[in-house]
Design a protein around this motif. Sequence first.
Motif, PDB file in Angstrom:
ATOM      1  N   LEU A 123       1.057  -1.202   0.324  1.00  0.00           N
ATOM      2  CA  LEU A 123       0.212   0.385  -0.288  1.00  0.00           C
ATOM      3  C   LEU A 123       0.960   1.282   0.204  1.00  0.00           C
ATOM      4  CD1 LEU A 123      -3.229   0.407   1.724  1.00  0.00           C
ATOM      5  CD2 LEU A 123      -1.431   2.618   1.809  1.00  0.00           C
ATOM      6  N   ASP A 124       0.706   1.508  -1.078  1.00  0.00           N
ATOM      7  CA  ASP A 124       2.113   2.841  -1.432  1.00  0.00           C
ATOM      8  C   ASP A 124       2.742   3.171  -0.860  1.00  0.00           C
ATOM      9  OD1 ASP A 124      -0.603   5.691  -2.339  1.00  0.00           O
ATOM     10  OD2 ASP A 124      -0.844   4.973   0.022  1.00  0.00           O
ATOM     11  N   GLY A 125       3.848   1.904  -1.137  1.00  0.00           N
ATOM     12  CA  GLY A 125       4.639   1.616  -0.783  1.00  0.00           C
ATOM     13  C   GLY A 125       5.238   1.216   0.263  1.00  0.00           C
ATOM     14  N   ALA A 126       4.756   0.506   0.962  1.00  0.00           N
ATOM     15  CA  ALA A 126       5.209  -0.056   1.759  1.00  0.00           C
ATOM     16  C   ALA A 126       4.141  -1.547   2.258  1.00  0.00           C
ATOM     17  CB  ALA A 126       4.974   0.946   3.177  1.00  0.00           C
ATOM     18  N   SER A 127       4.369  -2.703   3.123  1.00  0.00           N
ATOM     19  CA  SER A 127       3.810  -3.365   3.301  1.00  0.00           C
ATOM     20  C   SER A 127       2.923  -3.345   4.192  1.00  0.00           C
ATOM     21  CB  SER A 127       4.725  -5.087   3.312  1.00  0.00           C
ATOM     22  OG  SER A 127       5.900  -5.150   2.728  1.00  0.00           O
ATOM     23  N   VAL A 128       1.678  -3.691   4.158  1.00  0.00           N
ATOM     24  CA  VAL A 128       0.399  -3.421   4.956  1.00  0.00           C
ATOM     25  C   VAL A 128       0.146  -5.006   5.631  1.00  0.00           C
ATOM     26  CG1 VAL A 128       0.308  -0.686   5.046  1.00  0.00           C
ATOM     27  CG2 VAL A 128      -1.433  -2.514   3.648  1.00  0.00           C
ATOM     28  N   LYS A 129      -0.694  -4.664   6.571  1.00  0.00           N
ATOM     29  CA  LYS A 129      -1.145  -6.011   6.904  1.00  0.00           C
ATOM     30  C   LYS A 129      -2.945  -5.655   6.668  1.00  0.00           C
ATOM     31  CE  LYS A 129       2.050  -8.372   9.667  1.00  0.00           C
ATOM     32  NZ  LYS A 129       2.561  -9.170  11.328  1.00  0.00           N
ATOM     33  N   SER A 130      -3.080  -6.043   5.432  1.00  0.00           N
ATOM     34  CA  SER A 130      -4.530  -5.714   4.988  1.00  0.00           C
ATOM     35  C   SER A 130      -5.970  -5.345   5.926  1.00  0.00           C
ATOM     36  CB  SER A 130      -5.540  -6.552   4.366  1.00  0.00           C
ATOM     37  OG  SER A 130      -5.564  -7.427   4.158  1.00  0.00           O
ATOM     38  N   CYS A 131      -5.495  -6.505   7.388  1.00  0.00           N
ATOM     39  CA  CYS A 131      -6.505  -7.295   7.673  1.00  0.00           C
ATOM     40  C   CYS A 131      -6.386  -6.031   9.400  1.00  0.00           C
ATOM     41  CB  CYS A 131      -6.509  -8.432   9.212  1.00  0.00           C
ATOM     42  SG  CYS A 131      -4.990  -8.413  10.058  1.00  0.00           S
ATOM     43  N   THR A 132      -5.180  -5.379   9.420  1.00  0.00           N
ATOM     44  CA  THR A 132      -5.147  -3.801   9.904  1.00  0.00           C
ATOM     45  C   THR A 132      -5.653  -2.488  10.013  1.00  0.00           C
ATOM     46  OG1 THR A 132      -2.761  -3.824   9.841  1.00  0.00           O
ATOM     47  CG2 THR A 132      -3.457  -5.444  11.222  1.00  0.00           C
ATOM     48  N   VAL A 133      -6.032  -2.475   8.257  1.00  0.00           N
ATOM     49  CA  VAL A 133      -6.089  -1.544   7.888  1.00  0.00           C
ATOM     50  C   VAL A 133      -7.648  -1.043   7.481  1.00  0.00           C
ATOM     51  CG1 VAL A 133      -5.835   0.505   5.525  1.00  0.00           C
ATOM     52  CG2 VAL A 133      -3.760  -1.255   6.961  1.00  0.00           C
ATOM     53  N   LEU A 134      -8.621  -0.461   7.621  1.00  0.00           N
ATOM     54  CA  LEU A 134      -9.626   0.484   7.245  1.00  0.00           C
ATOM     55  C   LEU A 134      -9.967   0.959   6.056  1.00  0.00           C
ATOM     56  CD1 LEU A 134     -10.765   2.148  10.060  1.00  0.00           C
ATOM     57  CD2 LEU A 134     -11.484  -0.223   9.731  1.00  0.00           C
ATOM     58  N   THR A 135     -10.635  -0.030   4.824  1.00  0.00           N
ATOM     59  CA  THR A 135     -10.629   0.377   3.442  1.00  0.00           C
ATOM     60  C   THR A 135     -11.006   2.250   3.178  1.00  0.00           C
ATOM     61  OG1 THR A 135     -11.531  -1.195   3.424  1.00  0.00           O
ATOM     62  CG2 THR A 135     -11.759  -0.354   1.331  1.00  0.00           C
ATOM     63  N   ALA A 136     -11.951   2.653   4.721  1.00  0.00           N
ATOM     64  CA  ALA A 136     -11.604   3.797   4.722  1.00  0.00           C
ATOM     65  C   ALA A 136     -10.977   5.170   4.253  1.00  0.00           C
ATOM     66  CB  ALA A 136     -13.351   4.425   5.720  1.00  0.00           C
ATOM     67  N   GLN A 137      -9.432   4.379   4.715  1.00  0.00           N
ATOM     68  CA  GLN A 137      -8.283   5.140   5.134  1.00  0.00           C
ATOM     69  C   GLN A 137      -7.644   4.990   3.761  1.00  0.00           C
ATOM     70  OE1 GLN A 137      -7.063   2.816   8.102  1.00  0.00           O
ATOM     71  NE2 GLN A 137      -6.948   4.425   9.134  1.00  0.00           N
ATOM     72  N   CYS A 138      -7.992   4.308   3.062  1.00  0.00           N
ATOM     73  CA  CYS A 138      -7.553   4.257   1.692  1.00  0.00           C
ATOM     74  C   CYS A 138      -7.901   5.248   0.860  1.00  0.00           C
ATOM     75  CB  CYS A 138      -7.393   2.975   0.791  1.00  0.00           C
ATOM     76  SG  CYS A 138      -7.354   1.559   2.123  1.00  0.00           S
ATOM     77  N   GLN A 139      -8.482   6.422   0.555  1.00  0.00           N
ATOM     78  CA  GLN A 139      -8.532   6.942  -0.639  1.00  0.00           C
ATOM     79  C   GLN A 139      -7.609   7.612  -1.170  1.00  0.00           C
ATOM     80  OE1 GLN A 139     -11.544   8.384  -2.360  1.00  0.00           O
ATOM     81  NE2 GLN A 139     -10.391   9.517  -2.977  1.00  0.00           N
ATOM     82  N   GLY A 140      -7.867   7.638  -2.389  1.00  0.00           N
ATOM     83  CA  GLY A 140      -6.303   7.897  -3.270  1.00  0.00           C
ATOM     84  C   GLY A 140      -4.853   6.636  -3.003  1.00  0.00           C
ATOM     85  N   ALA A 141      -5.743   5.463  -2.309  1.00  0.00           N
ATOM     86  CA  ALA A 141      -4.232   4.607  -2.760  1.00  0.00           C
ATOM     87  C   ALA A 141      -3.853   3.823  -3.647  1.00  0.00           C
ATOM     88  CB  ALA A 141      -4.362   3.476  -0.873  1.00  0.00           C
ATOM     89  N   ASP A 142      -2.845   3.380  -3.803  1.00  0.00           N
ATOM     90  CA  ASP A 142      -1.838   2.973  -4.758  1.00  0.00           C
ATOM     91  C   ASP A 142      -1.874   1.136  -4.339  1.00  0.00           C
ATOM     92  OD1 ASP A 142      -1.062   1.320  -6.669  1.00  0.00           O
ATOM     93  OD2 ASP A 142       0.982   2.697  -7.303  1.00  0.00           O
ATOM     94  N   ILE A 143      -2.727   0.462  -4.171  1.00  0.00           N
ATOM     95  CA  ILE A 143      -2.198  -0.898  -3.971  1.00  0.00           C
ATOM     96  C   ILE A 143      -2.449  -2.089  -4.958  1.00  0.00           C
ATOM     97  CG2 ILE A 143      -3.989  -3.038  -2.362  1.00  0.00           C
ATOM     98  CD1 ILE A 143      -5.831  -0.251  -1.522  1.00  0.00           C
ATOM     99  N   ARG A 144      -0.695  -2.696  -4.291  1.00  0.00           N
ATOM    100  CA  ARG A 144      -0.480  -3.971  -5.202  1.00  0.00           C
ATOM    101  C   ARG A 144      -1.084  -5.168  -4.008  1.00  0.00           C
ATOM    102  NH1 ARG A 144       4.133  -5.189  -9.343  1.00  0.00           N
ATOM    103  NH2 ARG A 144       3.505  -2.756  -9.616  1.00  0.00           N
ATOM    104  N   THR A 145      -1.577  -6.500  -4.941  1.00  0.00           N
ATOM    105  CA  THR A 145      -1.992  -7.227  -4.246  1.00  0.00           C
ATOM    106  C   THR A 145      -1.242  -8.366  -5.675  1.00  0.00           C
ATOM    107  OG1 THR A 145      -4.029  -7.989  -5.327  1.00  0.00           O
ATOM    108  CG2 THR A 145      -3.920  -6.868  -3.607  1.00  0.00           C
ATOM    109  N   VAL A 146      -1.099  -9.830  -4.589  1.00  0.00           N
ATOM    110  CA  VAL A 146      -0.741 -10.517  -4.752  1.00  0.00           C
ATOM    111  C   VAL A 146      -1.142 -11.398  -6.791  1.00  0.00           C
ATOM    112  CG1 VAL A 146      -1.737 -12.732  -5.229  1.00  0.00           C
ATOM    113  CG2 VAL A 146       0.064 -13.328  -4.861  1.00  0.00           C
ATOM    114  N   GLU A 147      -2.589 -10.953  -7.102  1.00  0.00           N
ATOM    115  CA  GLU A 147      -2.697 -11.073  -8.258  1.00  0.00           C
ATOM    116  C   GLU A 147      -2.222  -9.745  -9.139  1.00  0.00           C
ATOM    117  OE1 GLU A 147      -4.852 -10.636  -5.907  1.00  0.00           O
ATOM    118  OE2 GLU A 147      -6.268 -12.285  -5.309  1.00  0.00           O
ATOM    119  N   GLY A 148      -1.607  -8.881  -8.945  1.00  0.00           N
ATOM    120  CA  GLY A 148      -0.836  -7.628  -9.609  1.00  0.00           C
ATOM    121  C   GLY A 148       0.454  -8.584  -9.647  1.00  0.00           C
TER     122      GLY A 148
END
Length: 164
Positions: free
Chosen positions: A54-79
């Motif tokens: 998420l925005d150039g850092a590893s995050v544990k996505s169970c600790t992040v609220l989606t509402a905090q992610c406005q404008g974020a650049d996310i990469r998942t394993v599918e990408g």
Amino acid sequence: MGKHAVTVTINGQSTDVAVDSRELLIHTLRDRLRLTGAHIGCETSHCGACTVDLDGASVKSCTVLTAQCQGADIRTVEGLAGADGLHPLQEAFFQEHGLQCGFCTPGMLMRAYRFLQENPSPTAEEIRHGMAGNLCRCTGYQNIINAVQAASGKMNQPEAESAE
Ligand code: FES
Ligand code: FES
């Protein structure tokens, strides 16, 4: 309570979602967007199975609220894989037997992806430290360390740069 309209870029694609304040990113990815590569192991920030970039850092996505992610650049394993095939990390996990059941693997791959940008030529000890937030119940870790080291060697070859 009203929904939050959130626009994020996921694996290079702009995506709009409308979520409740308390919705976690891992649930948005898996349940709303059907990106089920990130797994839920603990949902308490311990296992790393849900790791995404998420925005150039590893995050544990169970600790992040989606509402905090406005404008974020996310990469998942599918990408992670490119148009020309598997990412060097995916190839290395395959070659070095860096997985058994595979449950931890998407999180391992995404943490290793970011870690190798933080430290492109790590020692085995540095890999152990850098990957310490990701748990595996199967492999004993050595083959995971081997895989990350093998991938770093491959990615540091000039011809591998286009695979990034
Ligand atoms: Fe997020 Fe375990 S599910 S850290
Ligand atoms: Fe089974 Fe890591 S390969 S949990």
